[in-house]
Design an enzyme around this catalytic site. Structure first.
Site, PDB file in Angstrom:
ATOM      1  N   GLU A 159       8.718  31.937  40.535  1.00 20.65           N
ATOM      2  CA  GLU A 159       8.289  33.301  40.835  1.00 20.65           C
ATOM      3  C   GLU A 159       6.765  33.426  40.830  1.00 20.65           C
ATOM      4  OE1 GLU A 159      10.014  35.682  37.785  1.00 20.65           O
ATOM      5  OE2 GLU A 159      12.089  35.116  38.261  1.00 20.65           O
ATOM      6  N   ASP A 182       9.668  21.443  23.730  1.00 15.49           N
ATOM      7  CA  ASP A 182      10.009  20.679  22.542  1.00 15.49           C
ATOM      8  C   ASP A 182      11.518  20.431  22.469  1.00 15.49           C
ATOM      9  OD1 ASP A 182       9.086  19.658  19.855  1.00 15.49           O
ATOM     10  OD2 ASP A 182      10.512  21.170  19.164  1.00 15.49           O
TER      11      ASP A 182
END
Length: 559
Positions: free
Chosen positions: A273, A222
């Site tokens: 990751e 956002d």
């Protein structure tokens, strides 16, 4: 028909692989308005879980879930008090895990909304900041400043809130005296974080990992263009007719600062990751497609909403221009374009495309708005616009209810409106309630199947009975049937990963191209145009013999 222009052929780059987000159709769920399982009038996570089969049948690849985290709900969940828990209004973390598991079982990925520009004023950090003194580490997490004037009685600058009114609020210090001011680009209950603070950066890395560890497939970010503010916080006055999120102005000191890109390079490393092509999508309202494309450079985010496309008028030349620019600019940084026509912040395109007066982004439309839409014209254009959009290479976002052809709800009673914009502008701007009304699922059920109680946090119009999902599912000519066919054919013909080749010969008032073996013609002119040779795959509306009527798009399998 022949290809035109040296830039006529575009294909998505393949060197970086075939990640799912490059061509996915992603369905936005606004949780409070999707489905309500307990009858309190507000949608919830179990309600979503109960309807995932319908989304699978529609043919979407992923769901973007608007905020469901702990919140006082001053701005419908975009004011977050705890980023690592579910608001009881929507359920529990166990409900979230069950929903995520069920989505994955249906082959649907899940993207969650993350709100990093600001928190709720009920967040523990902001409460600590209010209790602390000026210059403290607690206040350094937010943008506290001394006021101007002899006694600090004036705000630090002239910035105005996106929702109307000043962007600064003065606090009362613990000793009872008037004190510093804090910045809130949105409501006063949504204080902005100071993203130059390493503690803020570390906290959001923790939040990302919390949800990634639970198995989410990515994040829609956002206000992704708003986290950094220009040094010195200089005064700025936007144009009177500017959109509320800054998408039509340059050099705005609180939008699109260069330093914001370092944040997303850092987040890119966090997502790397994890296995499974986790995605970051930016809500970045910038004035040009080239500027938005900066958010999706190889070491930053993966998608950015194409708001330039969303805001383009229903005009063939302007649509061709924005499509050419989008494919060129996104291709230049190795990213797919991310097409969108509606979301929870804009007038639904079944109404927006038939407006006859300007309506700046964020203003909304209501009973006293000029140029109210023609619903028949709006739906015809919306069906044609979606049929055009879903043939373009790249990813596409759908907003809940557009597959039913839902229009903007205009006649919401004043006392039922809830958008902060409505209140902060003294009822001058209607805001976004009109696109957030709860969905109709079953024509002859309480609240049209939104729940069993008949309660609804925003009133549903009577005419939605004929737009309920069960009615449309039984109608081969319905908008739901059109969307289902479009998504099935899009996937079967690999249009999302395809190649766009412009073609001429169909007329200046058409948008005409070829993607693989599919010829697409959208007629935006005043007269019908010929259907090209080949087998018609799908049409947004009835054809007139061998002619494509005005405001109609057709897909044809080329000879």
């Amino acid at each position: 028909m022949t290809s035109t222009a040296p830039d006529a052929v575009y294909s998505l780059p393949s060197a970086r692989g075939a990640e799912w987000w490059r061509s996915a159709v992603i369905y936005q769920i606004y949780p409070r308005s999707f489905a309500d399982s307990n009858g309190d009038g507000i949608g919830d996570l179990p309600g979503i879980t109960a309807h995932l089969a319908e989304l699978s049948a529609l043919g979407v690849d992923a769901v973007w879930l608007s905020p469901f985290m702990t919140s006082p709900q001053k701005d419908a969940g975009y004011d977050v008090a705890d980023y690592c828990d579910v608001d009881p209004l929507f359920g529990t973390l166990a409900d979230f895990d069950a929903m995520l598991g069920e989505a994955h079982a249906h082959g649907i990925r899940l993207i969650v909304d993350l709100v990093p520009n600001h928190s709720s004023d009920q967040h523990v950090w902001f409460q600590q900041a209010l209790a602390a003194s000026p210059g403290s580490p607690e206040r350094a997490r937010y943008l506290f400043r001394e006021g101007k004037g002899e006694h600090g009685e004036l705000p630090p600058n002239n910035w105005q809130s996106v929702f109307g009114g000043p962007a600064w609020t003065r606090v009362t210090e613990p000793d009872g005296t008037p004190g510093q001011w804090y910045l809130h680009l949105f409501d006063s209950s949504q204080p902005d974080f100071d993203w130059t603070n390493p503690e803020v950066q570390a906290e959001f890395r923790r939040i990302l990992r919390f949800w990634l560890d639970r198995g989410v497939d990515g994040f829609r970010v956002d206000v992704a263009h708003g986290l950094m503010k220009k040094k010195g916080l200089p005064d700025y006055t936007p144009a009177a007719d500017a959109g509320s999120m800054g998408g039509d102005e340059t050099d705005v000191p609180y939008w699109g600062q260069p330093e914001v890109h370092d944040i997303y390079r850092d987040w890119h490393k966090v997502l790397a990751e994890y296995d499974g092509d986790r995605a970051l999508c930016a809500e970045a309202w910038m004035p040009t497609v080239a500027e938005i494309a900066k958010w999706v450079r190889p070491d930053e985010m993966n998608q950015a909403f194409n708001f330039g496309y969303l805001m383009t008028e229903w005009d063939a030349a302007k649509l061709r221009e924005v499509i050419v620019e989008s494919l060129h600019e996104y291709h230049a940084v190795g990213a797919p374009s991310t097409w969108v026509l509606s979301n929870h912040d804009v007038i639904r395109h079944a109404s927006r495309l038939a407006l006859t007066a300007d309506s700046p982004q964020g203003d909304g439309i209501g009973p006293n708005s000029p140029g109210k839409p023609d619903p028949v014209l709006g739906l015809r254009r919306a069906r044609a616009a979606t049929t055009l959009m879903l043939a373009l290479p790249g990813s596409a976002y759908l907003y809940q209810g557009e597959e039913l052809g839902l229009p903007e709800v205009i006649d919401i009673p004043d006392d039922a409106r809830q958008d902060p914009t409505w209140f902060r502008t003294n009822h001058e701007r209607y805001g976004r309630d009109g696109c957030r009304v709860p969905l109709p699922w079953v024509a002859d059920a309480p609240a049209y199947g939104f729940n069993d109680s008949g309660n609804s946090w925003l009133p549903q119009p009577a005419e939605w009975k004929q737009l309920a999902r069960d009615v449309e599912a039984a109608d081969a000519a319905s908008t739901l049937s059109l969307y289902t066919t479009l998504l099935a054919q899009r996937r079967a013909r690999s249009l999302g990963t395809g190649t766009l080749e412009w073609i001429d010969g169909a007329g200046a008032d058409t948008v005409s191209f070829r993607n693989g073996n599919v010829v697409v013609i959208a007629n935006l002119g005043a007269d019908p145009v010929p259907v090209p040779a080949g087998r018609v795959i799908v049409s947004s509306g009835p054809l007139q013999g061998g002619l494509i009527p005005v405001d109609t798009t057709v897909w044809v399998e080329a000879d």
